[in-house]
Design an enzyme around this catalytic site. Sequence first.
Site, mmCIF file in Angstrom:
data_model
loop_
_atom_site.group_PDB
_atom_site.id
_atom_site.type_symbol
_atom_site.label_atom_id
_atom_site.label_comp_id
_atom_site.label_asym_id
_atom_site.label_seq_id
_atom_site.Cartn_x
_atom_site.Cartn_y
_atom_site.Cartn_z
ATOM 1 N N CYS A 113 -10.636 3.099 -0.004
ATOM 2 C CA CYS A 113 -9.219 3.291 0.268
ATOM 3 C C CYS A 113 -8.940 2.563 1.569
ATOM 4 C CB CYS A 113 -8.885 4.779 0.400
ATOM 5 S SG CYS A 113 -7.179 5.104 0.923
ATOM 6 N N CYS A 150 -4.193 -1.826 -1.666
ATOM 7 C CA CYS A 150 -4.346 -0.422 -2.038
ATOM 8 C C CYS A 150 -5.376 -0.338 -3.153
ATOM 9 C CB CYS A 150 -3.005 0.136 -2.506
ATOM 10 S SG CYS A 150 -3.082 1.815 -3.180
ATOM 11 N N ASP A 203 0.869 -1.175 0.000
ATOM 12 C CA ASP A 203 0.000 0.000 0.000
ATOM 13 C C ASP A 203 0.905 1.223 0.000
ATOM 14 O OD1 ASP A 203 -2.492 1.486 0.272
ATOM 15 O OD2 ASP A 203 -1.913 1.854 2.351
ATOM 16 N N SER A 204 0.296 2.394 -0.127
ATOM 17 C CA SER A 204 1.070 3.627 -0.087
ATOM 18 C C SER A 204 1.564 3.955 1.317
ATOM 19 C CB SER A 204 0.222 4.795 -0.602
ATOM 20 O OG SER A 204 -0.908 4.985 0.230
#
Length: 273
Positions: free
Chosen positions: A184, A73, A10-11
């Site tokens: 998200c 993500c 994921d970010s």
Amino acid sequence: MAKGTVGLFDSGVGGLTVVREVSVILPGKRVIYFGDTAHVPYGDKSVDELLSYAERIIGFLCSQGADYIIFACNTSSAVSLRLMRDRFQVPMIGLIEPGAAEAVRLSATGRIGLIATEATVKAGAYARAVSALNRNCQVFSQAAPRLVPLVESGESDTPKAEQAVREYLEPLREQGIDTLILGCTHYPFLRDVIERVLGPEVVLVDPAAATVRAARLDMLRRGFSADNPGAQGEQDTVSLRYFVSGSADAFRAVAGQFLGREPEPVTEICLLR
């Protein structure tokens, strides 16, 4: 059957909401997590940037022994998944289709809201996935660019966060939605705030659990063991390794608020600089 190791990325800390579901649905599975905190948020990045990030991260996860990839993500799931499947032999699953299926299943009126990053909304992946399942369902999408930075800075349950959530959700309330997709993986950190704003009449859909359940079925079809019961009397555990492209200390602090303990070990790696 191969036991396998699951790689997730994921970010930032948002993908830990998926890791949590892995620990429940895939007990004993070895897990490698990569948080691309040097480039958070992903929502304002170009398609080319997102593809580059995904390709390098997946390559790294595979080099660490991952033989099944979960895109933890939504933005990468919407933008990068299809192309990454073409570039790598390792099986992969994203969040969009399982999340859409869960929303269609739970919605009584077919009026489904979506909050997500700008890139996820622009990609239109959720709307297409919902329409493919039930053409009578409508998806009302709202980009919420301020929410990921609030989560990453540890401000999930603050007046500032509630103000932003109210601003983003008001247009969806006006559309009469009965279901909201948390599009998200950072947004479950804001679940209490979102529930306060929307009230009990709107069902929240977190795609994480549905995605991991779908991954488990996919693993079984592919001949992986979906869990690791171990020797008789041995307690199931999840072997976790964390890697981040930014500050390990910052990741530990925010992740600890969600997990109830600071994750260890966390290794900083200059993979994408």
